[in-house]
Design a protein around this motif. Structure first.
Motif, short mmCIF file in Angstrom:
data_model
loop_
_atom_site.label_atom_id
_atom_site.label_comp_id
_atom_site.label_asym_id
_atom_site.label_seq_id
_atom_site.Cartn_x
_atom_site.Cartn_y
_atom_site.Cartn_z
N ALA A 53 0.82 -1.21 0.00
CA ALA A 53 0.00 0.00 0.00
C ALA A 53 0.85 1.26 0.00
O ALA A 53 0.35 2.35 -0.30
N ARG A 54 2.14 1.12 0.29
CA ARG A 54 3.04 2.27 0.35
C ARG A 54 4.12 2.24 -0.72
O ARG A 54 4.98 3.11 -0.75
N LEU A 55 4.06 1.25 -1.59
CA LEU A 55 5.02 1.12 -2.67
C LEU A 55 4.33 1.27 -4.03
O LEU A 55 3.17 0.85 -4.18
N PRO A 56 4.99 1.84 -5.01
CA PRO A 56 4.39 1.88 -6.36
C PRO A 56 4.23 0.47 -6.92
O PRO A 56 5.02 -0.43 -6.63
N ARG A 57 3.20 0.29 -7.73
CA ARG A 57 2.91 -1.05 -8.25
C ARG A 57 4.06 -1.65 -9.04
O ARG A 57 4.22 -2.87 -9.07
#
Length: 329
Positions: A120-124
């Motif tokens: 949820a805190r990292l880019p896909r």
């Protein structure tokens, strides 16, 4: 021992204990009798995250986690794994794998949820790097869908208006090559979050599920069952009433309870509330639920149009549908 860089990461990424409190988040469950008990769950996650993001080595984190109350220790592991995932992705480390092959092995099931919190805190574009290889685990990679569950929980908990009130549906992502199943696993996490958002008040939780598209109800109820059994909350009578409110989705409620019971048994500590919820939702003990999980587990080589995780869940669901053993009267 903390580091200067670790302290900066913690300040940038970690919410405060107050920020995860129900009143601060505006949750209707803030006035629930179970609010303080349930708030300890995200607060334990925050503590685990702070240790994981700020420490110099994994041994120190594992040692700190051992001092956490057994009932909350799994949640603290979620936070530590969340931190380790972020650090591994940023620096190509093996902290998550080392923890889950070592002192954290007993908390494998909830550890995946911590990976989802990191997602949820990292880019896909970095998600393909988050999952460690765990060849020694009979549950990996099938149960790694719990990471997507954790991602869904995080969305609902921290962005409630968008994902609960507005009922947004996330863009698919080819987790284990099954993009079509991704939104379903997210819904399982959203269902878990509803238990917290409404402070374990069964009628409010059931009403919240009913406000969603009926096509999403089954996965949401599964998440509710998992949260109620693993985290606790509600009296036996209230849990029985919740099972009645699930109606045609009682098997999904039992399904979630079974995985929660398995996670507790696997960790070596089953709190009283997990035993009560397991009996109310499945008609049996946590140990019986854990045996059912193992008896229905798919082989590592199993493949097909349906993810092995959902094949697994379907087998458990079918067990309850066939036996109609849901609530102990």
């Amino acid at each position: 021992m903390s580091t200067a860089l670790g302290s900066l990461r913690r300040l940038a990424l970690a919410p405060s204990l107050e920020e995860v409190a129900f009143r601060a988040r505006g949750f209707p469950g803030a006035t629930s009798p179970d609010a303080a008990r349930l708030e300890a769950v995200p607060q334990a996650v925050v503590c685990g995250f702070e240790w994981g993001i700020d420490s110099r080595d994994g041994w120190e984190v594992a040692r700190r986690l051992r001092f956490v109350d057994p009932g909350l220790r799994g949640f603290a592991h979620e936070g530590a794994v969340m931190a380790f995932t972020i650090r591994d992705v940023a620096g190509r480390g093996t902290r998550v794998r080392d923890l889950l092959e070592g002192d954290g092995a007993e908390h494998l099931f909830v550890a995946y949820i911590g990976i989802g919190f990191a997602m949820a805190r990292l880019p896909r574009r970095l998600w393909r790097k988050v999952m460690p290889d765990l060849p020694g685990s009979p549950y990996h990679p099938a149960v790694s869908w719990l990471a997507v569950d954790g991602y869904g929980f995080d969305l609902a908990y921290f962005h409630t208006r968008r994902w609960v009130d507005e009922q947004r549906v996330p863009e698919p992502y080819p987790w284990q090559g099954r993009a079509d199943y991704f939104p379903r696993a997210v819904d399982q996490g959203i269902g878990r979050a509803l238990w917290f958002i409404h402070g374990a008040r069964g009628p409010e939780v059931a009403a919240a599920v009913r406000r969603f598209d009926p096509a999403r109800h089954a996965d949401l109820w599964s998440g509710v069952g998992l949260a109620a059994t693993f985290a606790g909350g509600g009296t036996p009578d209230e849990l029985s009433a919740l099972a009645g409110a699930a109606g045609g989705h009682r098997a999904e409620l039992a399904l979630g309870a079974v995985f929660a019971a398995k996670a507790r048994v696997h960790a070596g500590f089953v709190p009283e509330h997990s035993t009560i919820a397991s009996e109310m939702f499945t008609g049996g003990s946590p140990e019986a639920a854990a045996d059912l999980v193992d008896a229905t587990a798919p082989g590592r080589e199993e493949s097909g149009p349906v993810p092995p995780y959902e094949v697994w869940r379907s087998a458990i669901r079918a067990h309850f549908t066939a036996t109609r053993r849901f609530v102990r009267s």
